[in-house]
Design an enzyme around this catalytic site. Structure first.
Site, PDB file in Angstrom:
ATOM      1  N   ASN A 130      30.146  51.313  30.014  1.00 32.97           N
ATOM      2  CA  ASN A 130      30.348  49.978  29.452  1.00 32.97           C
ATOM      3  C   ASN A 130      29.074  49.380  28.852  1.00 32.97           C
ATOM      4  O   ASN A 130      29.132  48.552  27.968  1.00 32.97           O
ATOM      5  CB  ASN A 130      30.934  49.038  30.508  1.00 32.97           C
ATOM      6  CG  ASN A 130      30.283  49.171  31.857  1.00 32.97           C
ATOM      7  OD1 ASN A 130      30.248  50.260  32.422  1.00 32.97           O
ATOM      8  ND2 ASN A 130      29.755  48.089  32.373  1.00 32.97           N
ATOM      9  N   GLN A 164      36.711  51.632  29.212  1.00 34.99           N
ATOM     10  CA  GLN A 164      36.041  51.355  27.938  1.00 34.99           C
ATOM     11  C   GLN A 164      36.419  52.375  26.861  1.00 34.99           C
ATOM     12  O   GLN A 164      36.362  52.068  25.674  1.00 34.99           O
ATOM     13  CB  GLN A 164      34.510  51.358  28.119  1.00 34.99           C
ATOM     14  CG  GLN A 164      33.979  50.231  28.961  1.00 34.99           C
ATOM     15  CD  GLN A 164      34.082  48.854  28.276  1.00 34.99           C
ATOM     16  OE1 GLN A 164      34.323  48.731  27.081  1.00 34.99           O
ATOM     17  NE2 GLN A 164      33.914  47.813  29.072  1.00 34.99           N
ATOM     18  N   SER A 208      42.480  49.377  31.352  1.00 36.38           N
ATOM     19  CA  SER A 208      42.553  47.923  31.440  1.00 36.38           C
ATOM     20  C   SER A 208      42.974  47.370  30.090  1.00 36.38           C
ATOM     21  O   SER A 208      42.429  47.751  29.050  1.00 36.38           O
ATOM     22  CB  SER A 208      41.181  47.365  31.827  1.00 36.38           C
ATOM     23  OG  SER A 208      41.202  45.958  31.784  1.00 36.38           O
ATOM     24  N   ALA A 209      43.942  46.433  30.107  1.00 35.70           N
ATOM     25  CA  ALA A 209      44.524  45.945  28.843  1.00 35.70           C
ATOM     26  C   ALA A 209      43.550  45.124  28.013  1.00 35.70           C
ATOM     27  O   ALA A 209      43.544  45.205  26.788  1.00 35.70           O
ATOM     28  CB  ALA A 209      45.768  45.108  29.154  1.00 35.70           C
ATOM     29  N   HIS A 210      42.693  44.328  28.690  1.00 35.56           N
ATOM     30  CA  HIS A 210      41.917  43.360  27.897  1.00 35.56           C
ATOM     31  C   HIS A 210      40.748  43.982  27.139  1.00 35.56           C
ATOM     32  O   HIS A 210      40.061  43.302  26.391  1.00 35.56           O
ATOM     33  CB  HIS A 210      41.471  42.171  28.763  1.00 35.56           C
ATOM     34  CG  HIS A 210      40.345  42.439  29.712  1.00 35.56           C
ATOM     35  ND1 HIS A 210      39.068  42.003  29.471  1.00 35.56           N
ATOM     36  CD2 HIS A 210      40.294  43.062  30.910  1.00 35.56           C
ATOM     37  CE1 HIS A 210      38.285  42.337  30.493  1.00 35.56           C
ATOM     38  NE2 HIS A 210      39.009  42.992  31.379  1.00 35.56           N
ATOM     39  N   GLY A 219      41.522  46.854  35.543  1.00 30.62           N
ATOM     40  CA  GLY A 219      40.702  48.045  35.764  1.00 30.62           C
ATOM     41  C   GLY A 219      40.107  48.080  37.161  1.00 30.62           C
ATOM     42  O   GLY A 219      40.015  49.143  37.785  1.00 30.62           O
ATOM     43  N   THR A 220      39.706  46.927  37.658  1.00 32.83           N
ATOM     44  CA  THR A 220      39.093  46.882  38.993  1.00 32.83           C
ATOM     45  C   THR A 220      40.078  47.370  40.044  1.00 32.83           C
ATOM     46  O   THR A 220      39.746  48.202  40.901  1.00 32.83           O
ATOM     47  CB  THR A 220      38.629  45.431  39.295  1.00 32.83           C
ATOM     48  OG1 THR A 220      37.648  45.070  38.320  1.00 32.83           O
ATOM     49  CG2 THR A 220      38.060  45.301  40.698  1.00 32.83           C
ATOM     50  N   THR A 273      55.830  41.694  42.705  1.00 29.93           N
ATOM     51  CA  THR A 273      56.624  41.552  41.477  1.00 29.93           C
ATOM     52  C   THR A 273      55.692  41.729  40.276  1.00 29.93           C
ATOM     53  O   THR A 273      54.616  41.138  40.225  1.00 29.93           O
ATOM     54  CB  THR A 273      57.310  40.167  41.445  1.00 29.93           C
ATOM     55  OG1 THR A 273      58.116  40.071  42.612  1.00 29.93           O
ATOM     56  CG2 THR A 273      58.161  39.995  40.198  1.00 29.93           C
ATOM     57  N   CYS A 275      30.567  41.383  34.013  1.00 29.81           N
ATOM     58  CA  CYS A 275      30.816  40.977  35.383  1.00 29.81           C
ATOM     59  C   CYS A 275      29.535  40.481  36.029  1.00 29.81           C
ATOM     60  O   CYS A 275      29.558  39.724  36.972  1.00 29.81           O
ATOM     61  CB  CYS A 275      31.395  42.144  36.163  1.00 29.81           C
ATOM     62  SG  CYS A 275      32.629  43.034  35.229  1.00 29.81           S
TER      63      CYS A 275
HETATM   64  N1  PLP Z   1      35.513  49.753  34.476  1.00 28.78           N
HETATM   65  C1  PLP Z   1      34.707  49.521  33.431  1.00 28.78           C
HETATM   66  C2  PLP Z   1      33.938  50.654  32.841  1.00 28.78           C
HETATM   67  C3  PLP Z   1      34.582  48.234  32.910  1.00 28.78           C
HETATM   68  O1  PLP Z   1      33.772  48.016  31.869  1.00 28.78           O
HETATM   69  C4  PLP Z   1      35.323  47.183  33.503  1.00 28.78           C
HETATM   70  C5  PLP Z   1      35.193  45.787  33.018  1.00 28.78           C
HETATM   71  O2  PLP Z   1      34.208  45.408  32.419  1.00 28.78           O
HETATM   72  C6  PLP Z   1      36.168  47.475  34.581  1.00 28.78           C
HETATM   73  C7  PLP Z   1      36.228  48.777  35.039  1.00 28.78           C
HETATM   74  C8  PLP Z   1      36.985  46.428  35.246  1.00 28.78           C
HETATM   75  O3  PLP Z   1      38.142  46.123  34.501  1.00 28.78           O
HETATM   76  P1  PLP Z   1      38.899  44.732  34.698  1.00 28.78           P
HETATM   77  O4  PLP Z   1      38.071  43.686  34.021  1.00 28.78           O
HETATM   78  O5  PLP Z   1      40.231  44.923  34.029  1.00 28.78           O
HETATM   79  O6  PLP Z   1      39.042  44.516  36.153  1.00 28.78           O
END
Ligand code: PLP
Length: 367
Positions: free
Chosen positions: A139, A167, A187-189, A70-71, A225, A312
């Site tokens: 989030n 989210q 974001s997958a996780h 996601g970042t 890759t 984070c």
């Molecule tokens: N955007 C939101 C709203 C999030 O909550 C998060 C992660 O907590 C991210 C972006 C970042 O995603 P990633 O952990 O896959 O970098």
């Protein structure tokens, strides 16, 4: 000790089918860019995942650019579109707030909802070159933003629109086209997939310059890759998430029960964002005057995983920028925890949390 994991907005445990897909893709070791059979087999795995991820948000497979999460998707959106200025809500994730030099923040109201009048005013002053970035669901509070309205407004002024749906995807219906945005991050996780993989969904009219250059993978939009095992796991997680919308409703019922019981048993507690539409799995609870760090330690000792602010920033617990932007004073903004439910939680987890919350409040009162 029985443990309760109530921190699914930080990350979700991988689904069994994700683990299996990652393992299978590790065995498919070809380079998806190679033209020989091993490469073609790897590419088939990747293109299946691309269809699955696109399917979750009603996009076309060609719109999907795989990223490292996601970042990176947020950074690629805000830098790659080459727009200036970048107008974002004050409650965005740090990966949006810090994506570029010239970021202009838009205020939110007491419920955490972006001020559309402020957006209108900012757009009037900026002309056609802007990009607007508004998250679909927050989030920390789960509060859902009026993204479609913001997108319509931005488009009237010739601006592009990015939405961080990290989210929201898998926790509420997300349709790329209905939402009306130009780029969207996933974001997958956060949906039972592996960490370190995500996607930027890019509408075909958007000209996106890569921020990572090299071999020209992902149709020149993101070189390197591809992380095939991660991508395969992401695809399967997205497909499963699409099939398990009922779970989401069950989580909302559990979350509501949790909040009702906390309100009855600990009247000092306060639900943040509870008056507006929120993700069904998320509850942001403040216990005024009790630092979030103290609360986290108490719950950890009780075998309960929750968090303060975004994951984070945990480890350095400080008053959340989201709650501050909502105008909450420090004795609330610095005293809030986030409970986020997911697959695998049941009423026993809620009982354990409510009992631990009551004990904490009683101890604080006695002290
Ligand atoms: N955007 C939101 C709203 C999030 O909550 C998060 C992660 O907590 C991210 C972006 C970042 O995603 P990633 O952990 O896959 O970098």
């Amino acid at each position: 000790m029985t443990r309760s994991y109530l921190d699914h907005n930080a990350t979700t445990p991988p689904r069994p089918e994700t683990v299996a897909a990652v393992a299978r893709a590790l065995a498919e070791w070809g380079n998806p860019s190679s033209v020989h059979e091993a490469g073609r087999a790897a590419r088939r795995v990747m293109e299946t995942a691309r269809m699955q991820v696109a399917g979750l948000v009603g996009a076309a497979p060609a719109d999907v650019v795989f990223t490292s999460g996601g970042t990176e998707a947020n950074t690629l959106a805000l830098r790659g579109c080459g727009r200036d200025p970048i107008l974002v809500s004050a409650v965005e994730h740090p990966s949006v707030l810090e994506a570029a030099e010239r970021i202009q923040t838009l205020p939110v109201d007491g419920d955490g909802i972006v001020d559309l009048d402020a957006l209108r005013g900012a757009l009037r002053n900026t002309g056609k070159g802007a990009i607007v970035s508004i998250m679909l669901a927050n989030n920390e509070t789960g509060v859902i933003q009026p993204v479609s309205e913001a997108a319509a407004l931005a488009h009237e002024h010739g601006a592009l629109v990015h939405c961080d749906a990290v989210q929201a995807a898998a926790r509420m219906p997300v349709d790329f086209r209905t939402l009306g945005v130009d780029v969207l991050s996933l974001s997958a996780h956060k949906m039972g997939g592996p960490k370190g993989v995500g996607a930027l969904i890019v509408a075909d009219h958007v000209r996106l310059a890569p921020i990572i250059r090299g071999g020209g993978q992902e149709r020149g939009r993101r070189s390197g890759t591809e992380n095939l095992p991660g991508i395969a796991g992401f695809g399967v997680a997205a497909a499963s998430a699409e099939d398990s919308r009922d779970t989401v409703l069950g989580l909302a019922a559990m979350r509501d029960a949790l909040e009702t019981r906390i309100a009855e048993q600990v009247p000092a507690a306060r639900v943040i964002g509870g008056e507006v539409a929120r993700l069904g799995n998320t509850s942001c609870l403040a216990l005024p005057g009790v630092p979030a760090e103290t609360q986290l330690m108490h719950f950890d000792l009780a075998g309960i995983a929750v968090s303060a602010g975004s994951a984070c920033s945990s480890g350095k617990v400080k008053a959340s920028h989201v709650l501050r932007a909502m105008g909450l004073p420090d004795d609330i903004a610095g005293c809030a925890i986030r409970v986020s439910l997911g697959d695998g939680n049941d009423s026993a987890d809620i009982d354990r949390f409510v009992a631990a919350y009551r004990t904490l409040a009683a101890r604080v009162q006695a002290a």
